[in-house]
Motif scaffolding. Structure first.
Motif, short mmCIF file in Angstrom:
data_model
loop_
_atom_site.label_atom_id
_atom_site.label_comp_id
_atom_site.label_asym_id
_atom_site.label_seq_id
_atom_site.Cartn_x
_atom_site.Cartn_y
_atom_site.Cartn_z
N ASP A 72 0.80 -1.23 0.00
CA ASP A 72 0.00 0.00 0.00
C ASP A 72 0.83 1.28 0.00
O ASP A 72 0.48 2.24 -0.67
CB ASP A 72 -1.03 0.00 1.12
CG ASP A 72 -0.43 -0.19 2.50
OD1 ASP A 72 0.81 -0.19 2.62
OD2 ASP A 72 -1.20 -0.34 3.45
N ASP A 78 -5.80 5.43 -4.25
CA ASP A 78 -7.05 5.93 -3.69
C ASP A 78 -7.46 5.00 -2.54
O ASP A 78 -7.75 3.82 -2.77
CB ASP A 78 -8.12 5.95 -4.78
CG ASP A 78 -9.46 6.49 -4.30
OD1 ASP A 78 -9.55 6.92 -3.14
OD2 ASP A 78 -10.41 6.46 -5.10
N LEU A 79 -7.49 5.52 -1.34
CA LEU A 79 -7.79 4.71 -0.16
C LEU A 79 -9.15 4.04 -0.23
O LEU A 79 -9.34 2.94 0.28
CB LEU A 79 -7.70 5.59 1.10
CG LEU A 79 -7.74 4.88 2.44
CD1 LEU A 79 -6.62 3.86 2.55
CD2 LEU A 79 -7.64 5.89 3.57
N SER A 80 -10.10 4.66 -0.92
CA SER A 80 -11.45 4.08 -0.99
C SER A 80 -11.50 2.82 -1.84
O SER A 80 -12.48 2.07 -1.77
CB SER A 80 -12.44 5.12 -1.54
OG SER A 80 -12.14 5.40 -2.89
N THR A 81 -10.47 2.53 -2.63
CA THR A 81 -10.46 1.33 -3.46
C THR A 81 -9.63 0.20 -2.88
O THR A 81 -9.51 -0.86 -3.50
CB THR A 81 -9.93 1.66 -4.87
OG1 THR A 81 -8.57 2.08 -4.77
CG2 THR A 81 -10.76 2.72 -5.55
N TRP A 106 -7.41 -0.88 9.28
CA TRP A 106 -7.14 -1.07 7.85
C TRP A 106 -6.53 -2.43 7.59
O TRP A 106 -6.87 -3.11 6.62
CB TRP A 106 -6.23 0.04 7.31
CG TRP A 106 -6.96 1.33 7.20
CD1 TRP A 106 -6.81 2.43 8.00
CD2 TRP A 106 -7.99 1.67 6.27
NE1 TRP A 106 -7.67 3.43 7.61
CE2 TRP A 106 -8.41 2.99 6.55
CE3 TRP A 106 -8.60 1.00 5.22
CZ2 TRP A 106 -9.39 3.63 5.83
CZ3 TRP A 106 -9.58 1.65 4.49
CH2 TRP A 106 -9.97 2.94 4.81
#
Length: 112
Positions: A72, A78-81, A106
């Motif tokens: 990561d 994009d954190l939302s994906t 997370w």
């Protein structure tokens, strides 16, 4: 007869292409807690992307092996994906178990 064979061959190939499993975008996803195993995750990524020279042929012969490794801190745009990527675009989930891993939401989300 030759035209019929060509039509059947084309039809068979079309069905094969349509039904074969799609190749995932990443071969591996390295789940880790940054402070607890961030350096190890980076080292592991480097090792997985560059197998020893004697294994290059073996790895390239594997069907579906694309050699891409998702970490990561390197690859996240994009954190939302994030969870969708782990769920649908990764062949193998690698979890680096450090003391802090299960205390981070997370990391838990990536594993589940």
């Amino acid at each position: 007869a030759l035209a019929l064979l060509a039509v059947l061959g084309t039809l068979g190939y079309g069905i094969y292409v349509r039904l074969r499993p799609a190749q995932k975008a990443y071969q591996y996803f390295v789940c880790h807690h940054k402070a607890g195993a961030g350096n190890l995750a980076r080292l592991l990524k480097m090792q997985l992307q560059e197998p020893p020279a004697s294994l290059h042929r073996s790895f390239s012969d594997l069907q579906g092996c694309n050699g891409k490794v998702f970490v990561d801190s390197d690859d996240l745009q994009d954190l939302s994906t994030l969870f969708g990527t782990v769920q649908g675009q990764v062949e193998t989930l690698l979890v680096l178990c450090s003391r802090e891993l299960l205390t981070r939401y997370w990391c838990l989300g990536e594993i589940t």
